[in-house]
Design a protein around this motif. Structure first.
Motif, short mmCIF file in Angstrom:
data_model
loop_
_atom_site.label_atom_id
_atom_site.label_comp_id
_atom_site.label_asym_id
_atom_site.label_seq_id
_atom_site.Cartn_x
_atom_site.Cartn_y
_atom_site.Cartn_z
N LEU A 42 0.81 -1.22 0.00
CA LEU A 42 0.00 0.00 0.00
C LEU A 42 0.85 1.27 0.00
CD1 LEU A 42 -2.82 -1.09 2.48
CD2 LEU A 42 -2.87 -1.05 -0.01
N LEU A 43 1.85 1.34 0.86
CA LEU A 43 2.66 2.56 0.92
C LEU A 43 3.46 2.80 -0.37
CD1 LEU A 43 3.94 2.67 4.61
CD2 LEU A 43 1.97 3.79 3.57
N PRO A 44 4.12 1.78 -0.94
CA PRO A 44 4.77 2.03 -2.24
C PRO A 44 3.79 2.44 -3.32
CG PRO A 44 5.64 0.04 -1.25
CD PRO A 44 4.47 0.44 -0.41
N GLY A 45 2.58 1.87 -3.29
CA GLY A 45 1.59 2.27 -4.28
C GLY A 45 1.08 3.68 -4.08
N ALA A 46 1.21 4.23 -2.86
CA ALA A 46 0.73 5.58 -2.57
C ALA A 46 1.77 6.65 -2.86
CB ALA A 46 0.30 5.68 -1.11
N VAL A 47 3.02 6.26 -3.10
CA VAL A 47 4.09 7.25 -3.32
C VAL A 47 3.79 8.17 -4.52
CG1 VAL A 47 6.52 7.52 -3.96
CG2 VAL A 47 5.87 5.92 -2.17
N PRO A 48 3.34 7.65 -5.68
CA PRO A 48 3.04 8.57 -6.79
C PRO A 48 1.99 9.61 -6.42
CG PRO A 48 3.13 6.30 -7.57
CD PRO A 48 3.17 6.24 -6.08
N GLY A 49 0.93 9.22 -5.73
CA GLY A 49 -0.08 10.18 -5.33
C GLY A 49 0.45 11.20 -4.35
N PHE A 50 1.29 10.76 -3.42
CA PHE A 50 1.89 11.69 -2.46
C PHE A 50 2.73 12.74 -3.17
CE2 PHE A 50 5.76 12.70 -0.02
CZ PHE A 50 5.20 13.45 1.00
N LEU A 51 3.53 12.33 -4.14
CA LEU A 51 4.37 13.28 -4.85
C LEU A 51 3.55 14.27 -5.67
CD1 LEU A 51 7.27 10.92 -5.99
CD2 LEU A 51 7.30 12.60 -4.15
N VAL A 52 2.45 13.80 -6.27
CA VAL A 52 1.56 14.71 -6.99
C VAL A 52 0.97 15.73 -6.02
CG1 VAL A 52 -0.59 14.88 -8.28
CG2 VAL A 52 1.04 13.08 -8.83
N GLY A 53 0.51 15.26 -4.86
CA GLY A 53 -0.01 16.18 -3.87
C GLY A 53 1.03 17.17 -3.38
N LEU A 54 2.27 16.71 -3.26
CA LEU A 54 3.34 17.61 -2.82
C LEU A 54 3.61 18.69 -3.86
CD1 LEU A 54 5.30 18.02 -0.48
CD2 LEU A 54 6.95 16.57 -1.69
N ARG A 55 3.49 18.34 -5.13
CA ARG A 55 3.67 19.35 -6.18
C ARG A 55 2.59 20.42 -6.09
NH1 ARG A 55 4.31 16.46 -11.88
NH2 ARG A 55 4.41 18.65 -12.50
N PHE A 56 1.34 20.01 -5.91
CA PHE A 56 0.26 20.98 -5.74
C PHE A 56 0.46 21.81 -4.47
CE2 PHE A 56 -2.14 18.10 -8.61
CZ PHE A 56 -2.61 19.06 -9.50
N ALA A 57 0.93 21.17 -3.41
CA ALA A 57 1.14 21.88 -2.15
C ALA A 57 2.23 22.94 -2.29
CB ALA A 57 1.49 20.90 -1.04
N LEU A 58 3.27 22.63 -3.04
CA LEU A 58 4.35 23.60 -3.24
C LEU A 58 3.84 24.85 -3.95
CD1 LEU A 58 7.38 21.36 -4.19
CD2 LEU A 58 7.34 23.09 -2.39
N VAL A 59 3.10 24.65 -5.02
CA VAL A 59 2.55 25.80 -5.76
C VAL A 59 1.58 26.57 -4.87
CG1 VAL A 59 1.18 26.48 -7.76
CG2 VAL A 59 2.86 24.64 -7.97
N GLY A 60 0.73 25.84 -4.15
CA GLY A 60 -0.21 26.52 -3.27
C GLY A 60 0.46 27.30 -2.16
N SER A 61 1.60 26.83 -1.68
CA SER A 61 2.31 27.53 -0.62
C SER A 61 2.77 28.91 -1.08
CB SER A 61 3.52 26.70 -0.18
OG SER A 61 3.12 25.47 0.36
N TRP A 62 3.27 28.99 -2.30
CA TRP A 62 3.72 30.29 -2.80
C TRP A 62 2.55 31.21 -3.10
CZ3 TRP A 62 8.32 31.61 -1.71
CH2 TRP A 62 9.34 30.67 -1.64
N LEU A 63 1.40 30.64 -3.43
CA LEU A 63 0.22 31.49 -3.63
C LEU A 63 -0.28 32.06 -2.30
CD1 LEU A 63 -1.78 29.33 -6.22
CD2 LEU A 63 -0.41 31.37 -6.66
N ILE A 64 -0.26 31.24 -1.26
CA ILE A 64 -0.76 31.68 0.03
C ILE A 64 0.19 32.68 0.68
CG2 ILE A 64 -1.34 30.90 2.38
CD1 ILE A 64 -2.25 28.27 1.13
N ILE A 65 1.50 32.49 0.50
CA ILE A 65 2.46 33.37 1.15
C ILE A 65 2.34 34.80 0.64
CG2 ILE A 65 4.34 32.99 -0.48
CD1 ILE A 65 4.65 33.29 3.33
N ILE A 66 1.90 34.97 -0.62
CA ILE A 66 1.73 36.32 -1.16
C ILE A 66 0.73 37.09 -0.30
CG2 ILE A 66 0.94 37.66 -3.14
CD1 ILE A 66 1.88 35.44 -4.94
N ILE A 67 -0.39 36.45 0.03
CA ILE A 67 -1.41 37.10 0.85
C ILE A 67 -0.96 37.19 2.29
CG2 ILE A 67 -3.82 37.03 1.57
CD1 ILE A 67 -3.38 37.57 -1.41
N ALA A 68 -0.39 36.12 2.80
CA ALA A 68 -0.01 36.09 4.22
C ALA A 68 1.03 37.16 4.54
CB ALA A 68 0.53 34.70 4.58
N GLU A 69 1.93 37.43 3.63
CA GLU A 69 2.99 38.41 3.90
C GLU A 69 2.54 39.84 3.69
OE1 GLU A 69 7.11 35.94 3.15
OE2 GLU A 69 6.31 37.15 1.52
#
Length: 294
Positions: A208-235
């Motif tokens: 299960l965990l090896p099968g979930a790695v691709p999904g986790f990395l996709v989510g991490l990519r979205f999270a990275l982009v979202g972090s920079w979008l949120i920091i613009i407002i937060a700062e």
């Protein structure tokens, strides 16, 4: 076989005097169209990926040089570069950039960790899904910016509200994609693991965990982009440092060159972080070759 290749097969026919008589060969032409060089531009892939941004910057420069818009409304790329050189010479650009990167790093680490833990709880157990998923879906539907007044009341005007907003926005993409990847693991693999004597812990760790790695990395990519979008407002909320603060201060003075410089840096940081995750995908997912385009 290409479009010009032929296959020679003997073709026979009957005649009164002979039982079988060999005649001219039958020519079979490959019906598939020739594809050699169909998608090749003659440049390395890394160079091809820069064509779009270069064209965009060139059009932007031409528009500004032709005075289609005035310099106050839209600074030219050369003005943006000049503003960056000025801020770098004073050290103001480096200090604010470092502060923003620290905030994103801490918030992303917290958010990704929380999202991953929640996804494991909900994905590996039906009870966990019933307890966790409804709450996550409700909170996810609340706009991040709508929580800004509450974060100021809860945490004050220091670093905590900024990191909290980044962590909250980062947790949801990681949770959703990791949870979906766990539930998308083929049940035949789970059954095969059980056949080979894997218990629950072994099935989770080896299937299960090896099968979930691709999904986790996709989510991490979205999270990275979202972090920079949120920091613009937060700062821009009671901040005294960071790229968002720099942009907010430039707005007061009407410096579109500094505003565009900050936005360009956000974009470069986002695409750099995305490239790092893509590199991790290629290294960690060598066991799962997939279609990469033609």
């Amino acid at each position: 076989m290409t479009a010009t290749d032929t296959l020679l097969l003997p073709r026979t026919r009957s005649s009164p005097g002979r039982e079988r008589e060999a005649v001219e060969p039958l020519e079979l032409v490959d019906p598939r169209p020739a594809t050699r060089g169909r998608h090749s531009i003659g440049l390395p892939r890394g160079a091809r990926r820069t064509i779009g941004p270069i064209v965009l910057i060139a059009v932007w420069q031409l528009v500004c040089a032709a005075n289609v818009v005035d310099k106050i409304t839209l600074a030219s790329p050369t003005d943006v570069v000049h503003a960056g050189q000025q801020l770098a010479a004073t050290g103001e650009l480096q200090s604010n950039l470092w502060v923003s990167m620290q905030r994103v790093g801490v918030g992303l680490a917290l958010g990704a960790s929380i999202g991953l833990c929640l996804a494991l709880v909900a994905g590996l157990s039906r009870l966990g899904e019933d307890l966790v998923d409804p709450t996550v879906q409700i909170v996810r539907a609340v706009p991040i910016l709508g929580l800004v007044p509450l974060t100021l009341i809860w945490f004050g005007v220091g670093e905590a509200p900024k990191i909290f907003l980044i962590a909250l926005g980062s947790a949801f993409p990681v949770y959703l994609n990791t949870f979906a990847a766990i539930r998308a693991v083929d049940t035949r693999l789970v059954e095969a693991g059980a056949t080979f004597g894997l218990g629950r812990a072994g099935t989770i760790g080896r299937v299960l965990l090896p099968g979930a790695v691709p999904g986790f990395l996709v989510g991490l990519r979205f999270a990275l982009v979202g972090s920079w979008l949120i920091i613009i407002i937060a700062e821009q909320i009671n901040a005294t440092s960071g790229l968002g603060y720099l942009i907010n201060a430039a707005q007061t003075w009407g410096r579109t060159d500094i505003i565009l410089l900050g936005l360009a840096i956000y974009g470069l940081l986002g695409i750099t972080a995305d490239g790092i995750i893509r590199l991790l995908e290629r290294r960690l997912l060598t066991w799962r070759p997939g279609f990469t385009g033609r």
